[in-house]
Motif scaffolding. Structure first.
Motif, PDB file in Angstrom:
ATOM      1  N   GLN A   1      36.520  15.984 -41.725  1.00  0.00           N
ATOM      2  CA  GLN A   1      36.768  15.872 -40.297  1.00  0.00           C
ATOM      3  C   GLN A   1      37.443  17.126 -39.756  1.00  0.00           C
ATOM      4  O   GLN A   1      37.139  17.584 -38.643  1.00  0.00           O
ATOM      5  N   GLU A   2      38.357  17.705 -40.530  1.00  0.00           N
ATOM      6  CA  GLU A   2      39.013  18.943 -40.113  1.00  0.00           C
ATOM      7  C   GLU A   2      37.998  20.082 -40.004  1.00  0.00           C
ATOM      8  O   GLU A   2      38.069  20.910 -39.076  1.00  0.00           O
TER       9      GLU A   2
ATOM     10  N   PHE B   1      41.611  32.438 -29.858  1.00  0.00           N
ATOM     11  CA  PHE B   1      41.549  31.078 -30.412  1.00  0.00           C
ATOM     12  C   PHE B   1      42.333  31.002 -31.720  1.00  0.00           C
ATOM     13  O   PHE B   1      42.992  29.987 -32.003  1.00  0.00           O
ATOM     14  N   ASN B   2      42.243  32.052 -32.530  1.00  0.00           N
ATOM     15  CA  ASN B   2      42.942  32.059 -33.819  1.00  0.00           C
ATOM     16  C   ASN B   2      44.457  31.942 -33.644  1.00  0.00           C
ATOM     17  O   ASN B   2      45.151  31.410 -34.518  1.00  0.00           O
ATOM     18  N   GLN B   3      44.978  32.431 -32.540  1.00  0.00           N
ATOM     19  CA  GLN B   3      46.417  32.371 -32.310  1.00  0.00           C
ATOM     20  C   GLN B   3      46.916  30.959 -31.986  1.00  0.00           C
ATOM     21  O   GLN B   3      48.112  30.712 -32.004  1.00  0.00           O
ATOM     22  N   THR B   4      45.973  30.056 -31.730  1.00  0.00           N
ATOM     23  CA  THR B   4      46.368  28.684 -31.373  1.00  0.00           C
ATOM     24  C   THR B   4      46.110  27.690 -32.488  1.00  0.00           C
ATOM     25  O   THR B   4      46.300  26.499 -32.299  1.00  0.00           O
ATOM     26  N   THR B   5      45.666  28.181 -33.661  1.00  0.00           N
ATOM     27  CA  THR B   5      45.295  27.266 -34.727  1.00  0.00           C
ATOM     28  C   THR B   5      45.891  27.727 -36.044  1.00  0.00           C
ATOM     29  O   THR B   5      46.201  28.906 -36.237  1.00  0.00           O
ATOM     30  N   SER B   6      46.041  26.775 -36.967  1.00  0.00           N
ATOM     31  CA  SER B   6      46.534  27.097 -38.308  1.00  0.00           C
ATOM     32  C   SER B   6      45.403  27.519 -39.234  1.00  0.00           C
ATOM     33  O   SER B   6      45.640  27.824 -40.404  1.00  0.00           O
ATOM     34  N   TRP B   7      44.185  27.513 -38.735  1.00  0.00           N
ATOM     35  CA  TRP B   7      43.029  27.907 -39.545  1.00  0.00           C
ATOM     36  C   TRP B   7      42.281  29.019 -38.822  1.00  0.00           C
ATOM     37  O   TRP B   7      41.307  28.791 -38.126  1.00  0.00           O
ATOM     38  N   PRO B   8      42.723  30.270 -38.947  1.00  0.00           N
ATOM     39  CA  PRO B   8      42.043  31.381 -38.285  1.00  0.00           C
ATOM     40  C   PRO B   8      40.699  31.671 -38.952  1.00  0.00           C
ATOM     41  O   PRO B   8      40.545  31.536 -40.169  1.00  0.00           O
ATOM     42  N   LEU B   9      39.742  32.061 -38.135  1.00  0.00           N
ATOM     43  CA  LEU B   9      38.405  32.379 -38.629  1.00  0.00           C
ATOM     44  C   LEU B   9      38.065  33.824 -38.285  1.00  0.00           C
ATOM     45  O   LEU B   9      38.422  34.315 -37.217  1.00  0.00           O
ATOM     46  N   ARG B  10      37.349  34.474 -39.215  1.00  0.00           N
ATOM     47  CA  ARG B  10      36.912  35.851 -38.995  1.00  0.00           C
ATOM     48  C   ARG B  10      35.400  35.837 -38.796  1.00  0.00           C
ATOM     49  O   ARG B  10      34.649  35.328 -39.631  1.00  0.00           O
TER      50      ARG B  10
ATOM     51  N   PHE C   1      30.804  32.964 -40.061  1.00  0.00           N
ATOM     52  CA  PHE C   1      32.245  33.004 -40.296  1.00  0.00           C
ATOM     53  C   PHE C   1      32.495  33.392 -41.748  1.00  0.00           C
ATOM     54  O   PHE C   1      31.999  32.729 -42.667  1.00  0.00           O
ATOM     55  N   ARG C   2      33.253  34.447 -41.939  1.00  0.00           N
ATOM     56  CA  ARG C   2      33.526  34.979 -43.261  1.00  0.00           C
ATOM     57  C   ARG C   2      34.394  34.018 -44.070  1.00  0.00           C
ATOM     58  O   ARG C   2      35.375  33.456 -43.569  1.00  0.00           O
ATOM     59  N   ASN C   3      33.994  33.805 -45.342  1.00  0.00           N
ATOM     60  CA  ASN C   3      34.777  33.012 -46.311  1.00  0.00           C
ATOM     61  C   ASN C   3      35.071  31.598 -45.790  1.00  0.00           C
ATOM     62  O   ASN C   3      36.097  31.005 -46.130  1.00  0.00           O
ATOM     63  N   PHE C   4      34.164  31.071 -44.998  1.00  0.00           N
ATOM     64  CA  PHE C   4      34.404  29.742 -44.429  1.00  0.00           C
ATOM     65  C   PHE C   4      34.291  28.646 -45.487  1.00  0.00           C
ATOM     66  O   PHE C   4      35.096  27.704 -45.509  1.00  0.00           O
ATOM     67  N   THR C   5      33.312  28.773 -46.378  1.00  0.00           N
ATOM     68  CA  THR C   5      33.072  27.719 -47.366  1.00  0.00           C
ATOM     69  C   THR C   5      34.286  27.505 -48.258  1.00  0.00           C
ATOM     70  O   THR C   5      34.686  26.366 -48.530  1.00  0.00           O
ATOM     71  N   GLY C   6      34.888  28.610 -48.734  1.00  0.00           N
ATOM     72  CA  GLY C   6      36.054  28.473 -49.597  1.00  0.00           C
ATOM     73  C   GLY C   6      37.220  27.806 -48.886  1.00  0.00           C
ATOM     74  O   GLY C   6      37.906  26.943 -49.451  1.00  0.00           O
ATOM     75  N   ALA C   7      37.460  28.192 -47.625  1.00  0.00           N
ATOM     76  CA  ALA C   7      38.557  27.585 -46.869  1.00  0.00           C
ATOM     77  C   ALA C   7      38.280  26.127 -46.561  1.00  0.00           C
ATOM     78  O   ALA C   7      39.202  25.304 -46.496  1.00  0.00           O
TER      79      ALA C   7
END
Length: 436
Positions: free
Chosen positions: A279-280, A342-351, A266-272
């Motif tokens: 837990q999130e 899945f990204n359309q159902t969450t406030s935290w989209p992942l690439r 997942f791109r740029n996951f660590t920063g987000a």
């Protein structure tokens, strides 16, 4: 991306293996047997006490005026203390994961089975040999024979039956009752038949215990095999794959296989993740991994290991597949589409970034004697990891190697060539293709 060389360390169980698990189950059933003996003694004591208090005249007639309750407790209390001691020692053995010595088992069986003999001596002195031999105590031998099945040991149950047979025969022959019935009872043939029934009962109880033991062994063997598969391949292997591995055997030797290797990150996951609670972060990864792993299962792939915010998946191992390249690409495309939904159902989209390469690897169980893991090793794995990392450079999501492009044939005609690309760790540029 977490380096492939980083692996989780798992400590083995205190009692690993089939024999340890079987020993523990036998000790547990032995503990149940001891508790059943204690419960029976308690129940019998309560029954005698109640009968003595409510129907004293009846008890006096049965015992010919010589019934003394304290004699029962003189026999029962030491036995209870003995059984409680055995239970305590058994609990210690279970806690220490150690078996009970064989000699101790036979001594325990001898002491327990001799209890009816002691009671029979008391009965004979009180009510006479004739009535004592025809009363309840000789039947008590069968109680200990039946409970011996919980030892799950054919020879121990047979030994219990033989002890009961010999002791009952000895009591009948040592005492000299008078009367017609007594004369018949004094005949060796009469008492031999009674004793043979006890001995046969011990053999039958042993056969039942042996059958129970075999069922335990089969159950534990299946559980141990399933645990071994889980240890080697991880809990993320689908139930269908587990069943195939159990049927085919998980394998103990390494071998060269032609495998499609997929790295997902997942791109740029660590920063987000720094902006969210632990837990999130876990909940987000669990949610997306559940979707992606389900897709892999349907396309005959397995997750070989999770790598923090990504994973390594295999197509063509541990089971050979002539269509591993096609399965891998089909899975990757469906994963990309599923992630967008899945990204359309969450406030935290992942690439997602995906890299796939195909080639020969060494696949097998690698690790220490206490903890092994099924994994794949070779340049094919390393290049697939480098390929996935190039997604960041090209701002892409799905890259494949030239070997993958060739393996796809007509199915890879929509692949876009990105040219010869410098790849870290390689002396010359490598051809890279992009798929949508």
């Amino acid at each position: 991306m977490t380096d492939l060389a980083l692996k989780a360390e798992h400590s083995g169980p205190t009692m690993p293996g089939f024999h340890a698990a079987l020993t523990r189950e036998i000790l547990v059933t032995e503990r149940l047997r001891i508790k059943a003996v204690l419960a029976t003694i308690l129940l019998f004591g309560v029954a005698l006490t109640v009968m003595h208090l409510i129907f004293p005249d009846s008890m006096e007639r049965i015992w010919r005026g010589q019934f003394q309750l304290w004699k029962f407790y003189v026999v029962a209390v030491p036995l209870v203390i003995f059984e409680l001691t055995v239970l305590w020692l058994l609990q210690r053995r279970i806690a220490l994961n150690r078996d009970v010595p064989v000699l101790r088992r036979y001594i325990s069986a001898l002491i327990e089975t001799s209890l009816p003999t002691i009671a029979l001596v008391i009965e004979m002195n009180a009510m006479g040999p004739e009535r004592a031999l025809g009363f309840a105590v000789p039947l008590a031998y069968f109680m200990f024979i039946i409970l011996s099945t919980l030892r799950l040991d054919f020879w121990l149950s047979t030994f219990t039956g033989l002890v009961a047979a010999v002791e009952l025969f000895a009591m009948a022959m040592l005492y000299h009752p008078a009367g017609d019935f007594a004369e018949a009872a004094q005949e060796p043939g009469y008492n031999i038949i009674r004793s043979i029934l006890l001995a046969v009962g011990g053999v039958l109880a042993g056969a039942v215990g042996l059958q129970l033991r075999r069922q335990f062994e089969a159950s534990i063997a299946a559980s141990t095999a399933r645990d071994r598969v889980t240890n080697l391949f991880g809990q993320h292997v689908s139930p269908q794959v587990v069943e195939r591995l159990l049927a085919a055997g998980a394998g103990g030797t390494s071998e060269v296989r032609h495998v499609a290797i997929m790295f997902v990150d997942f791109r740029n996951f660590t920063g987000a993740a720094r902006l969210r609670t632990p837990q999130e972060v876990v909940d987000r990864l669990d949610g997306v991994f559940a979707v992606l792993v389900d897709i892999l299962d349907r396309h005959h792939g397995i997750v070989n290991k999770f790598l923090g915010d990504g994973f390594l998946a295999l197509f063509g191992a541990p089971f050979e597949s002539a269509d591993s390249a096609h399965h891998a690409v089909a899975a990757a495309r469906e994963m990309l589409a599923a992630n967008e939904r899945f990204n359309q159902t969450t406030s935290w989209p992942l690439r997602i970034g995906i890299g796939i390469h195909i080639g020969e690897v060494v696949a097998g169980n690698i690790g220490s004697p206490r903890r092994k893991e099924y994994t794949v090793i070779g340049d094919t794995v390393n290049f697939a990891a480098r390929l996935e990392a190039l997604n960041k450079e090209f701002n892409s999501q799905f890259l494949i190697s030239a070997d993958m492009r060739d393996a796809l044939g007509d199915d890879g005609r929509d692949a876009v060539p990105l040219g010869e690309v410098p790849v870290r760790g390689y002396d010359r540029p490598m051809a890279v293709w992009q798929l949508g």
